[in-house]
Scaffold this motif. Sequence first.
Motif, PDB file in Angstrom:
ATOM      1  N   ASP A 102      -1.150  -0.534  -4.397  1.00 14.98           N
ATOM      2  CA  ASP A 102      -1.576  -1.164  -5.644  1.00 14.98           C
ATOM      3  C   ASP A 102      -2.751  -2.101  -5.361  1.00 14.98           C
ATOM      4  N   THR A 105      -1.706  -5.179  -3.682  1.00 17.88           N
ATOM      5  CA  THR A 105      -0.992  -5.041  -2.403  1.00 17.88           C
ATOM      6  C   THR A 105      -2.028  -5.058  -1.284  1.00 17.88           C
ATOM      7  N   ARG A 188       4.489   2.447  -7.131  1.00 23.43           N
ATOM      8  CA  ARG A 188       5.025   1.087  -7.252  1.00 23.43           C
ATOM      9  C   ARG A 188       6.493   1.013  -6.833  1.00 23.43           C
TER      10      ARG A 188
HETATM   11  N1  URA Z   1       5.220  -0.065  -3.416  1.00 23.01           N
HETATM   12  C1  URA Z   1       4.657  -0.808  -4.400  1.00 23.01           C
HETATM   13  O1  URA Z   1       5.338  -1.244  -5.301  1.00 23.01           O
HETATM   14  N2  URA Z   1       3.351  -1.054  -4.333  1.00 23.01           N
HETATM   15  C2  URA Z   1       2.559  -0.605  -3.337  1.00 23.01           C
HETATM   16  O2  URA Z   1       1.354  -0.860  -3.333  1.00 23.01           O
HETATM   17  C3  URA Z   1       3.148   0.159  -2.314  1.00 23.01           C
HETATM   18  C4  URA Z   1       4.485   0.416  -2.384  1.00 23.01           C
END
Ligand code: URA
Length: 239
Positions: A102, A105, A188
């Motif tokens: 994400d 992230t 996610r």
């Molecule tokens: N899981 C998530 O919720 N976000 C990510 O970026 C990777 C794994």
Amino acid sequence: MRLAKYLAQAGVASRRAAERIVSAGRVKVNGLIELKPQVSVTIEDIVTLDGERVKLSGFNEYLLLNKPQGYLSTVQDTHDRPTVLDLVKGARSRLFPVGRLDADTSGVLLLTNDGKLAYRLTHPRYGIKKIYLAGVKGIPGVKALDKLIEGVEVDGVLCVPDAVSIVRVEQQEMRARLQITLTEGRKRQVKRMLAAVNHPVFELERISFAGLTAASLARGAYRLLTEKEVEQLYRMVKL
Ligand code: URA
């Protein structure tokens, strides 16, 4: 790889003949004559023979990026938002990210132009391990952890992590850091799994992908994978 091998791989001459060409002073690396065929070059170097650029064609490129927050892991964005490719200016090929993180992230993200390897690394059949460090709201108790370990439903599919542990409890802030290992890669997934046990994620970092970590890479920095690391990835996905 060694300069002579680079030239041979680019189709200039056999390895032996390439050694002689280098010793004869006909090859420059980054603008300087290089007389040693055994000198190490990478695809980041500019190699010329008699003034003409020598490029490796059909080569594969593998970059390990320590992704900062705020970058999309897509190749291009319709709204012109920054993507991870904006961070890898030195790339020689059309790279794409292996799987997705994400925008908010951070952490380990592999970029390559090797479609065959990327496909297998993201296919659940090969069970590639991804380890995340998640900052969560609240302090998960035994009940929440048990529920997580047993598996929670995301999109109607039961998601069972490979491992979960509490790394740190920040009592005053009423939050905690969890390490969670997954072998699947749903959209996610970590955030949705943790939200399902009432511990929403406020910060997420991927600390390992297929055994690769961002050790010694500052956020936003990247490096080429070594030949050994690439071979290891190939072995992991039975290529
Ligand atoms: N899981 C998530 O919720 N976000 C990510 O970026 C990777 C794994």
